[in-house]
Design a protein around this motif. Structure first.
Motif, PDB file in Angstrom:
ATOM      1  N   PRO A   1       0.800  -1.229   0.000  1.00  0.00           N
ATOM      2  CA  PRO A   1       0.000   0.000   0.000  1.00  0.00           C
ATOM      3  C   PRO A   1       0.832   1.278   0.000  1.00  0.00           C
ATOM      4  CG  PRO A   1      -0.982  -1.592   1.483  1.00  0.00           C
ATOM      5  CD  PRO A   1       0.326  -2.187   1.029  1.00  0.00           C
ATOM      6  N   GLU A   2       1.948   1.294   0.702  1.00  0.00           N
ATOM      7  CA  GLU A   2       2.756   2.520   0.757  1.00  0.00           C
ATOM      8  C   GLU A   2       3.451   2.833  -0.576  1.00  0.00           C
ATOM      9  OE1 GLU A   2       5.384  -0.793   2.556  1.00  0.00           O
ATOM     10  OE2 GLU A   2       3.261  -0.217   2.597  1.00  0.00           O
ATOM     11  N   GLN A   3       3.446   1.878  -1.511  1.00  0.00           N
ATOM     12  CA  GLN A   3       4.052   2.113  -2.818  1.00  0.00           C
ATOM     13  C   GLN A   3       3.074   2.725  -3.825  1.00  0.00           C
ATOM     14  OE1 GLN A   3       5.337  -2.065  -3.254  1.00  0.00           O
ATOM     15  NE2 GLN A   3       7.409  -1.272  -3.545  1.00  0.00           N
ATOM     16  N   LEU A   4       1.788   2.759  -3.505  1.00  0.00           N
ATOM     17  CA  LEU A   4       0.772   3.158  -4.478  1.00  0.00           C
ATOM     18  C   LEU A   4       0.905   4.604  -4.956  1.00  0.00           C
ATOM     19  CD1 LEU A   4      -2.277   1.274  -2.961  1.00  0.00           C
ATOM     20  CD2 LEU A   4      -1.148   0.796  -5.150  1.00  0.00           C
ATOM     21  N   SER A   5       1.465   5.472  -4.154  1.00  0.00           N
ATOM     22  CA  SER A   5       1.618   6.866  -4.590  1.00  0.00           C
ATOM     23  C   SER A   5       3.002   7.140  -5.164  1.00  0.00           C
ATOM     24  CB  SER A   5       1.326   7.819  -3.427  1.00  0.00           C
ATOM     25  OG  SER A   5       2.221   7.557  -2.363  1.00  0.00           O
ATOM     26  N   GLY A   6       3.808   6.092  -5.342  1.00  0.00           N
ATOM     27  CA  GLY A   6       5.158   6.250  -5.872  1.00  0.00           C
ATOM     28  C   GLY A   6       5.177   6.572  -7.361  1.00  0.00           C
ATOM     29  N   ALA A   7       6.269   7.190  -7.793  1.00  0.00           N
ATOM     30  CA  ALA A   7       6.471   7.552  -9.198  1.00  0.00           C
ATOM     31  C   ALA A   7       6.731   6.312 -10.046  1.00  0.00           C
ATOM     32  CB  ALA A   7       7.658   8.511  -9.303  1.00  0.00           C
ATOM     33  N   THR A   8       6.413   6.430 -11.338  1.00  0.00           N
ATOM     34  CA  THR A   8       6.674   5.364 -12.307  1.00  0.00           C
ATOM     35  C   THR A   8       7.387   5.965 -13.523  1.00  0.00           C
ATOM     36  OG1 THR A   8       4.701   5.575 -13.696  1.00  0.00           O
ATOM     37  CG2 THR A   8       4.460   4.294 -11.649  1.00  0.00           C
ATOM     38  N   PRO A   9       8.005   5.125 -14.362  1.00  0.00           N
ATOM     39  CA  PRO A   9       8.597   5.647 -15.595  1.00  0.00           C
ATOM     40  C   PRO A   9       7.560   6.232 -16.554  1.00  0.00           C
ATOM     41  CG  PRO A   9       9.532   3.505 -15.076  1.00  0.00           C
ATOM     42  CD  PRO A   9       8.364   3.721 -14.145  1.00  0.00           C
ATOM     43  N   CYS A  10       6.314   5.860 -16.388  1.00  0.00           N
ATOM     44  CA  CYS A  10       5.211   6.431 -17.162  1.00  0.00           C
ATOM     45  C   CYS A  10       4.858   7.717 -16.407  1.00  0.00           C
ATOM     46  CB  CYS A  10       4.058   5.428 -17.177  1.00  0.00           C
ATOM     47  SG  CYS A  10       2.834   5.719 -18.425  1.00  0.00           S
ATOM     48  N   THR A  11       5.540   8.803 -16.729  1.00  0.00           N
ATOM     49  CA  THR A  11       5.651   9.972 -15.849  1.00  0.00           C
ATOM     50  C   THR A  11       4.337  10.578 -15.381  1.00  0.00           C
ATOM     51  OG1 THR A  11       5.955  11.373 -17.790  1.00  0.00           O
ATOM     52  CG2 THR A  11       7.943  10.597 -16.682  1.00  0.00           C
ATOM     53  N   GLU A  12       3.257  10.421 -16.157  1.00  0.00           N
ATOM     54  CA  GLU A  12       1.990  11.010 -15.719  1.00  0.00           C
ATOM     55  C   GLU A  12       1.215  10.098 -14.761  1.00  0.00           C
ATOM     56  OE1 GLU A  12       1.165   9.123 -19.790  1.00  0.00           O
ATOM     57  OE2 GLU A  12       2.832  10.083 -18.789  1.00  0.00           O
ATOM     58  N   PHE A  13       1.737   8.913 -14.472  1.00  0.00           N
ATOM     59  CA  PHE A  13       1.058   7.945 -13.597  1.00  0.00           C
ATOM     60  C   PHE A  13       1.875   7.690 -12.341  1.00  0.00           C
ATOM     61  CE2 PHE A  13      -0.665   5.310 -17.478  1.00  0.00           C
ATOM     62  CZ  PHE A  13      -1.462   6.373 -17.858  1.00  0.00           C
ATOM     63  N   ASP A  14       1.183   7.650 -11.186  1.00  0.00           N
ATOM     64  CA  ASP A  14       1.807   7.041 -10.018  1.00  0.00           C
ATOM     65  C   ASP A  14       1.465   5.553 -10.073  1.00  0.00           C
ATOM     66  OD1 ASP A  14      -0.867   6.862  -9.128  1.00  0.00           O
ATOM     67  OD2 ASP A  14      -0.601   8.280  -7.474  1.00  0.00           O
ATOM     68  N   VAL A  15       1.912   4.773  -9.099  1.00  0.00           N
ATOM     69  CA  VAL A  15       1.701   3.322  -9.132  1.00  0.00           C
ATOM     70  C   VAL A  15       0.213   2.991  -9.158  1.00  0.00           C
ATOM     71  CG1 VAL A  15       2.014   1.159  -7.836  1.00  0.00           C
ATOM     72  CG2 VAL A  15       3.942   2.735  -8.123  1.00  0.00           C
ATOM     73  N   ARG A  16      -0.591   3.674  -8.357  1.00  0.00           N
ATOM     74  CA  ARG A  16      -2.034   3.410  -8.315  1.00  0.00           C
ATOM     75  C   ARG A  16      -2.677   3.662  -9.690  1.00  0.00           C
ATOM     76  NH1 ARG A  16      -3.087   6.125  -4.219  1.00  0.00           N
ATOM     77  NH2 ARG A  16      -3.553   4.524  -2.679  1.00  0.00           N
ATOM     78  N   THR A  17      -2.328   4.765 -10.329  1.00  0.00           N
ATOM     79  CA  THR A  17      -2.886   5.082 -11.643  1.00  0.00           C
ATOM     80  C   THR A  17      -2.419   4.079 -12.685  1.00  0.00           C
ATOM     81  OG1 THR A  17      -2.868   7.418 -11.009  1.00  0.00           O
ATOM     82  CG2 THR A  17      -3.156   6.929 -13.352  1.00  0.00           C
ATOM     83  N   LEU A  18      -1.167   3.663 -12.595  1.00  0.00           N
ATOM     84  CA  LEU A  18      -0.649   2.648 -13.513  1.00  0.00           C
ATOM     85  C   LEU A  18      -1.413   1.334 -13.343  1.00  0.00           C
ATOM     86  CD1 LEU A  18       1.348   1.684 -15.646  1.00  0.00           C
ATOM     87  CD2 LEU A  18       3.004   1.279 -13.797  1.00  0.00           C
ATOM     88  N   LEU A  19      -1.648   0.917 -12.107  1.00  0.00           N
ATOM     89  CA  LEU A  19      -2.429  -0.303 -11.869  1.00  0.00           C
ATOM     90  C   LEU A  19      -3.844  -0.161 -12.432  1.00  0.00           C
ATOM     91  CD1 LEU A  19      -1.271  -1.072  -8.230  1.00  0.00           C
ATOM     92  CD2 LEU A  19      -0.823  -2.501 -10.244  1.00  0.00           C
ATOM     93  N   SER A  20      -4.441   1.002 -12.229  1.00  0.00           N
ATOM     94  CA  SER A  20      -5.776   1.263 -12.761  1.00  0.00           C
ATOM     95  C   SER A  20      -5.789   1.113 -14.283  1.00  0.00           C
ATOM     96  CB  SER A  20      -6.207   2.679 -12.356  1.00  0.00           C
ATOM     97  OG  SER A  20      -7.368   3.065 -13.033  1.00  0.00           O
ATOM     98  N   HIS A  21      -4.743   1.618 -14.931  1.00  0.00           N
ATOM     99  CA  HIS A  21      -4.642   1.525 -16.385  1.00  0.00           C
ATOM    100  C   HIS A  21      -4.370   0.085 -16.829  1.00  0.00           C
ATOM    101  CE1 HIS A  21      -3.968   2.689 -20.465  1.00  0.00           C
ATOM    102  NE2 HIS A  21      -2.692   2.365 -20.435  1.00  0.00           N
ATOM    103  N   MET A  22      -3.567  -0.637 -16.092  1.00  0.00           N
ATOM    104  CA  MET A  22      -3.268  -2.029 -16.455  1.00  0.00           C
ATOM    105  C   MET A  22      -4.532  -2.889 -16.352  1.00  0.00           C
ATOM    106  SD  MET A  22       0.532  -2.363 -14.747  1.00  0.00           S
ATOM    107  CE  MET A  22       1.017  -3.946 -15.429  1.00  0.00           C
ATOM    108  N   VAL A  23      -5.314  -2.696 -15.314  1.00  0.00           N
ATOM    109  CA  VAL A  23      -6.570  -3.438 -15.177  1.00  0.00           C
ATOM    110  C   VAL A  23      -7.565  -2.985 -16.246  1.00  0.00           C
ATOM    111  CG1 VAL A  23      -8.555  -3.918 -13.677  1.00  0.00           C
ATOM    112  CG2 VAL A  23      -6.237  -3.953 -12.729  1.00  0.00           C
ATOM    113  N   GLY A  24      -7.672  -1.674 -16.467  1.00  0.00           N
ATOM    114  CA  GLY A  24      -8.590  -1.151 -17.482  1.00  0.00           C
ATOM    115  C   GLY A  24      -8.226  -1.631 -18.877  1.00  0.00           C
ATOM    116  N   GLY A  25      -6.932  -1.622 -19.203  1.00  0.00           N
ATOM    117  CA  GLY A  25      -6.493  -2.106 -20.512  1.00  0.00           C
ATOM    118  C   GLY A  25      -6.762  -3.586 -20.691  1.00  0.00           C
ATOM    119  N   THR A  26      -6.627  -4.345 -19.613  1.00  0.00           N
ATOM    120  CA  THR A  26      -6.907  -5.779 -19.666  1.00  0.00           C
ATOM    121  C   THR A  26      -8.394  -6.013 -19.891  1.00  0.00           C
ATOM    122  OG1 THR A  26      -4.998  -6.171 -18.238  1.00  0.00           O
ATOM    123  CG2 THR A  26      -6.606  -7.966 -18.423  1.00  0.00           C
ATOM    124  N   ARG A  27      -9.224  -5.249 -19.216  1.00  0.00           N
ATOM    125  CA  ARG A  27     -10.670  -5.355 -19.445  1.00  0.00           C
ATOM    126  C   ARG A  27     -11.008  -4.990 -20.889  1.00  0.00           C
ATOM    127  NH1 ARG A  27     -13.281  -2.599 -14.008  1.00  0.00           N
ATOM    128  NH2 ARG A  27     -12.872  -4.345 -12.609  1.00  0.00           N
TER     129      ARG A  27
END
Length: 194
Positions: free
Chosen positions: A25-51
């Motif tokens: 949980p403490e990693q969810l607000s961390g930065a990602t190489p996909c600069t406009e996404f934090d970890v939570r947003t990236l996960l949201s996109h990965m699940v959304g893209g899979t759907r």
């Protein structure tokens, strides 16, 4: 591409599922190489893209599926990704789906091309998440080689405009593995430390 991308997608999905299970949980607000996404947003996109690719595989309109999901509890990402992955397996089980025309954000294409494109996206976001989480697992190099081959076909020019959801290519580090070469081809670099 005339290959059946389903086995590679399955391996990529297993790898994503394992990686998502490592997220704290403490990693969810961390930065990602996909600069406009934090970890939570990236996960949201990965699940959304899979759907989205599940709906496409079932013959539905992928553009009608939002590429992000809301309402997932901090500890619910593994279950959300697993459920979406199960939808993909069901939707693409019929061999006929590979040659059926489907509609994706970049146009109409045979199913195999659409799923290959989503392998590229999934593997790219795998690297994004892996890097953001501190590289907790060893990644499968063969899925990255497949994704890189797709990326070089669908994005052959290193310079990209604003209408492409990937940045212009960057030089890969010397001795780069397939994931680093894929990330560089799609304009990404590791999360800056410090």
């Amino acid at each position: 591409m005339n290959t059946d991308p389903r086995p590679v997608y399955a391996r990529a999905a297993e790898q994503i599922a394992a990686l998502v299970r490592t997220v704290r949980p403490e990693q969810l607000s961390g930065a990602t190489p996909c600069t406009e996404f934090d970890v939570r947003t990236l996960l949201s996109h990965m699940v959304g893209g899979t759907r989205r690719i599940a709906v496409i595989g079932a013959g539905g309109d992928g553009l009608a599926v939002h590429p992000f999901v809301d309402g997932i509890a901090d500890d619910g990402w593994p279950e959300a990704y697993d459920a979406a992955g199960a939808e993909v397996r069901r939707a693409w089980a019929d061999d006929a789906r590979l040659d059926a025309p489907v509609r994706v954000p970049w146009g109409e294409t045979p199913g195999r091309n659409a799923l290959s494109g989503y392998v590229m996206e999934a593997v790219t976001h795998t690297w994004d998440l892996w890097d953001a989480l501190g590289r907790p697992l060893e990644l499968d190099p063969e899925v990255a080689e497949f994704a890189l081959a797709v990326a070089r076909v669908v994005l052959p020019e290193p310079e990209r405009g604003d209408d492409v959801p990937f940045g212009s290519a960057r030089p890969a580090p010397e001795g780069a593995d397939a994931y680093e070469r894929l990330a560089a081809w799609l304009g990404r670099g590791p999360v800056a430390v410090g």
